[in-house]
Design a protein around this motif. Structure first.
Motif, PDB file in Angstrom:
ATOM      1  N   GLN A 199       2.601  20.944  45.102  1.00 39.82           N
ATOM      2  CA  GLN A 199       3.313  21.686  44.055  1.00 39.82           C
ATOM      3  C   GLN A 199       4.794  21.346  44.154  1.00 39.82           C
ATOM      4  OE1 GLN A 199       2.346  23.899  41.721  1.00 39.82           O
ATOM      5  NE2 GLN A 199       0.223  24.370  42.306  1.00 39.82           N
ATOM      6  N   ASN A 200       5.499  21.505  43.027  1.00 40.00           N
ATOM      7  CA  ASN A 200       6.949  21.354  43.056  1.00 40.00           C
ATOM      8  C   ASN A 200       7.585  22.679  42.623  1.00 40.00           C
ATOM      9  OD1 ASN A 200       9.698  20.661  42.714  1.00 40.00           O
ATOM     10  ND2 ASN A 200       9.092  18.514  42.453  1.00 40.00           N
ATOM     11  N   TYR A 201       8.359  23.279  43.527  1.00 33.93           N
ATOM     12  CA  TYR A 201       8.940  24.596  43.258  1.00 33.93           C
ATOM     13  C   TYR A 201      10.381  24.523  42.726  1.00 33.93           C
ATOM     14  CZ  TYR A 201       4.730  26.176  45.571  1.00 33.93           C
ATOM     15  OH  TYR A 201       3.409  26.386  45.891  1.00 33.93           O
ATOM     16  N   GLY A 202      10.821  23.303  42.375  1.00 30.67           N
ATOM     17  CA  GLY A 202      12.079  23.169  41.643  1.00 30.67           C
ATOM     18  C   GLY A 202      13.332  23.174  42.491  1.00 30.67           C
ATOM     19  N   SER A 203      13.236  23.562  43.751  1.00 37.81           N
ATOM     20  CA  SER A 203      14.405  23.611  44.640  1.00 37.81           C
ATOM     21  C   SER A 203      13.876  23.400  46.062  1.00 37.81           C
ATOM     22  CB  SER A 203      15.094  24.968  44.482  1.00 37.81           C
ATOM     23  OG  SER A 203      16.098  25.143  45.460  1.00 37.81           O
ATOM     24  N   PRO A 204      14.617  22.708  46.925  1.00 32.03           N
ATOM     25  CA  PRO A 204      14.087  22.392  48.264  1.00 32.03           C
ATOM     26  C   PRO A 204      13.596  23.625  49.019  1.00 32.03           C
ATOM     27  CG  PRO A 204      16.062  21.130  47.878  1.00 32.03           C
ATOM     28  CD  PRO A 204      15.937  22.092  46.720  1.00 32.03           C
ATOM     29  N   VAL A 205      12.424  23.478  49.649  1.00 30.80           N
ATOM     30  CA  VAL A 205      11.802  24.578  50.389  1.00 30.80           C
ATOM     31  C   VAL A 205      12.453  24.692  51.771  1.00 30.80           C
ATOM     32  CG1 VAL A 205       9.644  25.326  51.481  1.00 30.80           C
ATOM     33  CG2 VAL A 205       9.632  24.420  49.148  1.00 30.80           C
ATOM     34  N   VAL A 206      12.885  25.905  52.139  1.00 32.99           N
ATOM     35  CA  VAL A 206      13.522  26.105  53.443  1.00 32.99           C
ATOM     36  C   VAL A 206      12.664  26.960  54.384  1.00 32.99           C
ATOM     37  CG1 VAL A 206      15.874  25.776  52.605  1.00 32.99           C
ATOM     38  CG2 VAL A 206      14.884  28.067  52.580  1.00 32.99           C
ATOM     39  N   GLY A 207      11.627  27.603  53.832  1.00 35.29           N
ATOM     40  CA  GLY A 207      10.775  28.405  54.708  1.00 35.29           C
ATOM     41  C   GLY A 207       9.434  28.691  54.052  1.00 35.29           C
ATOM     42  N   VAL A 208       8.378  28.707  54.855  1.00 38.97           N
ATOM     43  CA  VAL A 208       7.042  29.078  54.382  1.00 38.97           C
ATOM     44  C   VAL A 208       6.571  30.218  55.282  1.00 38.97           C
ATOM     45  CG1 VAL A 208       4.689  28.287  53.933  1.00 38.97           C
ATOM     46  CG2 VAL A 208       6.603  26.693  53.676  1.00 38.97           C
ATOM     47  N   TYR A 209       6.059  31.288  54.670  1.00 40.11           N
ATOM     48  CA  TYR A 209       5.671  32.480  55.427  1.00 40.11           C
ATOM     49  C   TYR A 209       4.273  32.937  55.057  1.00 40.11           C
ATOM     50  CZ  TYR A 209      10.766  32.615  55.720  1.00 40.11           C
ATOM     51  OH  TYR A 209      12.082  32.276  55.894  1.00 40.11           O
ATOM     52  N   LEU A 210       3.605  33.561  56.026  1.00 42.35           N
ATOM     53  CA  LEU A 210       2.353  34.281  55.804  1.00 42.35           C
ATOM     54  C   LEU A 210       2.696  35.752  55.761  1.00 42.35           C
ATOM     55  CD1 LEU A 210       0.453  32.590  58.732  1.00 42.35           C
ATOM     56  CD2 LEU A 210       0.185  32.061  56.302  1.00 42.35           C
ATOM     57  N   SER A 269       4.056  42.425  57.842  1.00 37.03           N
ATOM     58  CA  SER A 269       5.360  41.761  57.697  1.00 37.03           C
ATOM     59  C   SER A 269       5.158  40.266  57.494  1.00 37.03           C
ATOM     60  CB  SER A 269       6.239  42.006  58.917  1.00 37.03           C
ATOM     61  OG  SER A 269       5.772  41.240  59.993  1.00 37.03           O
ATOM     62  N   LEU A 270       6.217  39.606  57.024  1.00 40.00           N
ATOM     63  CA  LEU A 270       6.172  38.155  56.902  1.00 40.00           C
ATOM     64  C   LEU A 270       6.123  37.551  58.298  1.00 40.00           C
ATOM     65  CD1 LEU A 270       8.853  37.261  54.172  1.00 40.00           C
ATOM     66  CD2 LEU A 270       6.430  37.674  53.860  1.00 40.00           C
ATOM     67  N   ARG A 271       5.495  36.395  58.404  1.00 36.16           N
ATOM     68  CA  ARG A 271       5.451  35.657  59.662  1.00 36.16           C
ATOM     69  C   ARG A 271       5.645  34.174  59.323  1.00 36.16           C
ATOM     70  NH1 ARG A 271       3.585  36.150  64.904  1.00 36.16           N
ATOM     71  NH2 ARG A 271       3.016  38.330  64.606  1.00 36.16           N
ATOM     72  N   HIS A 272       6.452  33.474  60.092  1.00 40.97           N
ATOM     73  CA  HIS A 272       6.692  32.061  59.822  1.00 40.97           C
ATOM     74  C   HIS A 272       5.398  31.260  59.876  1.00 40.97           C
ATOM     75  CE1 HIS A 272      11.003  31.315  59.557  1.00 40.97           C
ATOM     76  NE2 HIS A 272      11.167  32.355  60.346  1.00 40.97           N
ATOM     77  N   ALA A 273       5.185  30.413  58.862  1.00 40.65           N
ATOM     78  CA  ALA A 273       4.137  29.399  58.945  1.00 40.65           C
ATOM     79  C   ALA A 273       4.861  28.076  59.207  1.00 40.65           C
ATOM     80  CB  ALA A 273       3.355  29.336  57.648  1.00 40.65           C
ATOM     81  N   PRO A 274       4.252  27.164  59.963  1.00 36.64           N
ATOM     82  CA  PRO A 274       4.976  25.930  60.280  1.00 36.64           C
ATOM     83  C   PRO A 274       5.131  25.042  59.044  1.00 36.64           C
ATOM     84  CG  PRO A 274       2.740  25.870  61.179  1.00 36.64           C
ATOM     85  CD  PRO A 274       2.922  27.225  60.579  1.00 36.64           C
ATOM     86  N   HIS A 275       6.298  24.438  58.899  1.00 37.46           N
ATOM     87  CA  HIS A 275       6.463  23.424  57.851  1.00 37.46           C
ATOM     88  C   HIS A 275       7.301  22.284  58.405  1.00 37.46           C
ATOM     89  CE1 HIS A 275      10.404  25.398  57.117  1.00 37.46           C
ATOM     90  NE2 HIS A 275      10.766  24.250  56.582  1.00 37.46           N
ATOM     91  N   LEU A 276       7.106  21.116  57.803  1.00 34.40           N
ATOM     92  CA  LEU A 276       7.781  19.919  58.300  1.00 34.40           C
ATOM     93  C   LEU A 276       8.552  19.300  57.143  1.00 34.40           C
ATOM     94  CD1 LEU A 276       7.864  18.172  60.913  1.00 34.40           C
ATOM     95  CD2 LEU A 276       6.058  16.792  59.856  1.00 34.40           C
ATOM     96  N   THR A 277       9.848  19.078  57.319  1.00 36.58           N
ATOM     97  CA  THR A 277      10.668  18.500  56.252  1.00 36.58           C
ATOM     98  C   THR A 277      10.672  16.978  56.386  1.00 36.58           C
ATOM     99  OG1 THR A 277      12.035  20.485  56.351  1.00 36.58           O
ATOM    100  CG2 THR A 277      12.935  18.612  55.169  1.00 36.58           C
ATOM    101  N   LEU A 278      10.377  16.294  55.266  1.00 37.59           N
ATOM    102  CA  LEU A 278      10.315  14.833  55.255  1.00 37.59           C
ATOM    103  C   LEU A 278      11.204  14.308  54.135  1.00 37.59           C
ATOM    104  CD1 LEU A 278       6.443  14.364  55.465  1.00 37.59           C
ATOM    105  CD2 LEU A 278       8.081  13.929  57.292  1.00 37.59           C
ATOM    106  N   ALA A 279      11.526  13.006  54.199  1.00 33.40           N
ATOM    107  CA  ALA A 279      12.282  12.379  53.110  1.00 33.40           C
ATOM    108  C   ALA A 279      11.441  12.412  51.841  1.00 33.40           C
ATOM    109  CB  ALA A 279      12.627  10.944  53.471  1.00 33.40           C
ATOM    110  N   ILE A 280      12.107  12.521  50.721  1.00 33.01           N
ATOM    111  CA  ILE A 280      11.435  12.648  49.425  1.00 33.01           C
ATOM    112  C   ILE A 280      10.520  11.440  49.144  1.00 33.01           C
ATOM    113  CG2 ILE A 280      13.487  11.711  48.226  1.00 33.01           C
ATOM    114  CD1 ILE A 280      12.901  13.733  46.000  1.00 33.01           C
ATOM    115  N   GLU A 281      10.966  10.221  49.534  1.00 28.67           N
ATOM    116  CA  GLU A 281      10.182   9.000  49.276  1.00 28.67           C
ATOM    117  C   GLU A 281       8.861   9.040  50.043  1.00 28.67           C
ATOM    118  OE1 GLU A 281      13.325   9.040  50.319  1.00 28.67           O
ATOM    119  OE2 GLU A 281      14.386   8.401  48.513  1.00 28.67           O
TER     120      GLU A 281
END
Lengths: 289, 289
Positions: B223-234, B239-251
């Motif tokens: 999906q594309n959410y229109g603005s860079p993602v800085v956090g993903v939570y469950l 309460s919210l809890r961090h889910a792991p995410h990995l930032t990669l180059a757009i290409e």
């Protein structure tokens, strides 16, 4: 001793008295290092002479602790000395119990939710008071929202203070349960290496401060600042630094000053004995904790 | 299988799909546990389906990072993922350097003064958003200054967020040097014991999120959410809890989704290979730090 020697000696004596007269200058300059800063429960910060305890000037700010005037069960009681919290009237009638966190620690952990459905909400806000050390006049205040530039050419004191606010919201009853505001001056803890010569005994019930010589136990001065003292600070290395103080019951301190005022040898020895006893008590307490 | 068995099975399938239909009820209830919460740089918090990534509703708040638009030397660059700070153009032309503290740590230490005469002033302010999990409608906000009571009888989400502000005031030049605001959702860190089945690969340059199965490496959705993602939570345990995410180059991410869209066996194996490679890279990085 020649005239130059006498001049140097008198300059030395004057600077020891907390004042340094500029040679050829017009006005005297109070060095902040010659002052003690006494914080009281009503929110005043008194700059006082180290030698006499006399007030030079006072900064008047919000009270150290602000809590609701009504009492609920269980009720939370904050200690204005360090913002630690006590609870009274718990579910199992445990009496007065110390909680394992202070107001600043609670604000640091918030936003959080406890297992009994209480939402903790916090706010920490710093302010720097930019003060003329001579008059105590506040030139400006620096916060995250206001940082206007300051008129230069005067030596200035920068005094940092933090306001901690915490609210407890009950999600089951959907209403505010408790809130508190605690103010604290920014100062590193007292460094034992500094070899501080004085001990400040403060009253838990009024503004009385009795300052004694740490070695001999002699009373150097006593003053009443009108509101209980919660902190004593030195100015060292461009910032406030905690000076040690010991809180005692009002009756104990009054007895010490009364004995001292009589000026008899026996009274002085009684004061020394009491002060030694207090020191032992304090070190025992530290070991227990 | 009898009619009751089929009913139970279909209920099970429906609840697995993130919806639980009330038997005899009229409207469906979205369980917050069936949602992922995706925080983007522009300040949106999207509640999305775990299965498809489709947006159910969005909370729109202030951007994650707010800094001055003008650049000075040296300039400070905050990382919106965790508020860590980088400095560029230091005195000795060191290039880009990571500072040993984050914005939240700086706010915690403030008010403080550095040896080069910079006064740090901080502010930390919490807010709880009280949200209808079905519609995302904000019922109220709880802060230390406003805690109005909430209309009962609806299950509500409590989402905690903290605003950290820091200013640097230069006492030598007597002017504001830098200021920044960083917003962070309150969430405990990801717990490895949870055995989370998905991996979220997010683009550093746009709002692309590619979600893959952690074991097989298969793309589950993108999906594309229109603005860079800085956090993903469950949402787990109220309460919210961090889910792991990995930032990669757009290409890199675009290549992965392009290969996956072709739907060929080779492309899938290339994606698996890439994802394995990324996992190794990430674990190497963790070891180095």
């Amino acid at each position: 001793m020649g005239p130059l020697g006498r001049l140097l000696l008198s300059l030395l004596l004057l600077s020891w008295d907390g004042k340094l007269f500029q040679v050829g200058g017009v006005r005297s300059v109070t060095l902040p290092e010659s002052l003690l800063f006494v914080s009281t429960l009503d929110g005043s910060l008194h700059a006082v002479s180290k030698q006499t305890g006399d007030i030079k000037w006072t900064l008047r700010e919000d009270p150290i602790i602000q809590v609701p005037v009504y009492l609920t069960e269980p009720s939370f009681l904050p200690d204005p000395n360090d913002g630690s919290l006590y609870i009274l009237g718990g579910k199992h009638k445990e009496g007065l119990m110390k909680l394992p966190f202070t107001i600043p620690e609670l604000v640091q952990s918030a936003p959080c939710r406890s297992s009994d459905g209480i939402l903790y909400t916090g706010k920490k806000q710093d302010v720097w008071f930019v003060v003329d050390p001579e008059t105590g006049e506040k030139q400006t205040s620096l916060t995250t929202s206001s940082s206007e530039s300051i008129c230069p050419n005067t030596p200035l004191l920068y005094i940092g203070r933090t306001e901690y606010m915490v609210t407890m919201f009950d999600t089951n009853r959907r209403e505010l349960r408790w809130n508190a505001t605690y103010n604290d001056y920014s100062a590193p803890p007292y460094d034992e290496k500094q070899d501080y010569k004085m001990a400040h005994l403060v009253s838990s019930g009024d503004g009385l401060v009795v300052t004694v010589d740490r070695e001999s136990g002699d009373v150097l001065w006593s003053q009443n600042y009108g509101s209980p003292v919660v902190g004593v600070y030195l100015y060292s290395g461009d910032s406030l630094r905690h000076a040690p103080h010991l809180t005692l019951a009002i009756e104990t301190l009054r007895f010490l000053t009364f004995s001292s005022a009589n000026g008899q040898a026996e009274a002085h020895s009684s004061l020394k004995w009491s002060y030694q006893f207090v020191k032992e008590q304090a070190s025992q307490k530290t070991q227990l904790v």
